[in-house]
Design an enzyme around this catalytic site. Structure first.
Site, PDB file in Angstrom:
ATOM      1  N   ASP A 101      48.711  39.099  40.593  1.00  0.00           N
ATOM      2  CA  ASP A 101      47.439  39.289  39.911  1.00  0.00           C
ATOM      3  C   ASP A 101      47.613  40.304  38.766  1.00  0.00           C
ATOM      4  O   ASP A 101      48.551  40.195  37.986  1.00  0.00           O
ATOM      5  CB  ASP A 101      46.404  39.743  40.954  1.00  0.00           C
ATOM      6  N   HIS A 299      45.952  32.933  48.195  1.00  0.00           N
ATOM      7  CA  HIS A 299      46.266  34.009  47.262  1.00  0.00           C
ATOM      8  C   HIS A 299      46.739  35.275  47.971  1.00  0.00           C
ATOM      9  O   HIS A 299      47.376  36.126  47.358  1.00  0.00           O
ATOM     10  CB  HIS A 299      45.024  34.319  46.428  1.00  0.00           C
TER      11      HIS A 299
END
Length: 322
Positions: A101, A299
């Site tokens: 991220d 994720h």
């Protein structure tokens, strides 16, 4: 955990907290939002045990690392300065960087600006900066006219800060679940414009889950209750500044050894990097060494599939000289 050392340093006008373990070539692990150094808890020990010096910092404005209230202090130049300053503080010329991220984007920026300080990149989930003619916050605002968009929600100063601070446990529990393989994250886009993020997120089952316990969640809750969410949200509010900055190396590729590790149910790969992003890695990275996908993970792959994620990272580290 045995072997972890918590350290603090004054770097780039910040009070920086990081966790360190091991000796050997330096590996720096960079988290995104709403994460902390703690998101690498399953990887730190095994990588250190394989003969590496592992450092996992709390990123600017998150956890125990301080951060300015002004979002303009979260642009590329500031973040790259944080990483250069960290390397200098550690007495290291270069490091292997891994990230997820915003943490991975910071590593990409460093690799563009100071490739001599990056021995290799191990990228989790986010394969590259996705080219866009439209700025991220403009795009998010346009999408938010049709349905909920978390980037647009985060962009308004004071709104998300207040909402998330009022219910940190609900937010973190819901968002961690929504980003996992147990939920299809992009379903939050089905919520109407004007929905708050907590209301847009799905109800999460009671803890413990197979990959997260109540005490582990409580660590995040305690840290964000202490720091607030503004620092993390400022990374979103600076997205247009970062987008403008990255135009300076648009069309250029990273030149350091590059390894990609993704998961089959990652929301970022599905929603933010276009069609078939893995076949376009070479358009963005000149030295792609290996690509690996992990099944049945979303994720939150470092926590959802810690053994598989760590094993792949260790394999990449062992092969970095090939």
């Amino acid at each position: 955990m045995a072997g972890w050392s918590h350290r603090y340093a004054r770097i780039n006008d910040l009070d920086v907290h990081y966790v360190e373990q091991g000796e050997g070539p330096l590996v720096v692990l960079l988290h995104g939002f709403p994460h902390l150094w703690y998101s690498w808890r399953h990887q730190i020990g095994p990588i250190a045990g394989a003969g590496f010096r592992v450092v996992a910092p709390d990123m600017r404005g998150m956890g125990r690392t301080s951060g300015p209230a002004d979002h303009r202090e979260y642009g590329v130049d500031r973040i790259v300065g944080d990483l250069v300053g960290l390397l200098d503080h550690l007495g290291e010329d270069r490091a292997i960087f891994s990230g997820l991220d915003f943490g991975l984007f910071a590593a990409y920026d460093l690799a563009h600006h100071h490739p001599e300080r990056v021995a290799a990149l191990i990228a989790l989930e986010n394969p590259f900066f996705t080219p866009s003619r439209e700025s991220p916050l403009t795009l998010a605002a346009r999408q938010a006219e049709r349905h909920f968009n978390h980037i647009h929600y985060f962009a308004a100063p004071g709104v998300a800060d207040r909402d998330l601070a009022a219910a940190p446990r609900d937010f973190l529990r819901k968002v961690f679940y929504a980003l996992s393989s147990d939920y299809h994250y992009l379903d939050v886009w089905k919520k109407p414009p004007g929905t708050s993020y907590i209301d847009a997120l799905p109800e999460a089952p009671p803890l413990p889950w197979t990959w997260l316990t109540e005490p582990e969640l409580e660590f995040y809750v305690a840290e964000y209750s202490h720091s607030g969410f503004t620092g993390g949200l400022n990374w979103y509010r600076a997205m247009d500044l970062s987008w403008e900055h990255r135009k300076s190396y648009e069309g250029r590729r990273t030149t350091v050894p590059y390894y990609f590790l993704g998961s089959e149910q990652d929301a970022d790969l599905e929603g933010w990097h276009g069609d078939d992003p893995l076949n376009r890695l070479a358009d963005h990275h000149a030295d792609v060494r290996n690509v690996r996908m992990i099944e049945s993970a979303g994720h939150m792959m470092q926590m959802e599939k810690p053994a598989e994620t760590t094993a792949a990272m260790l394999e990449f580290l062992a092969r970095r000289g090939e």
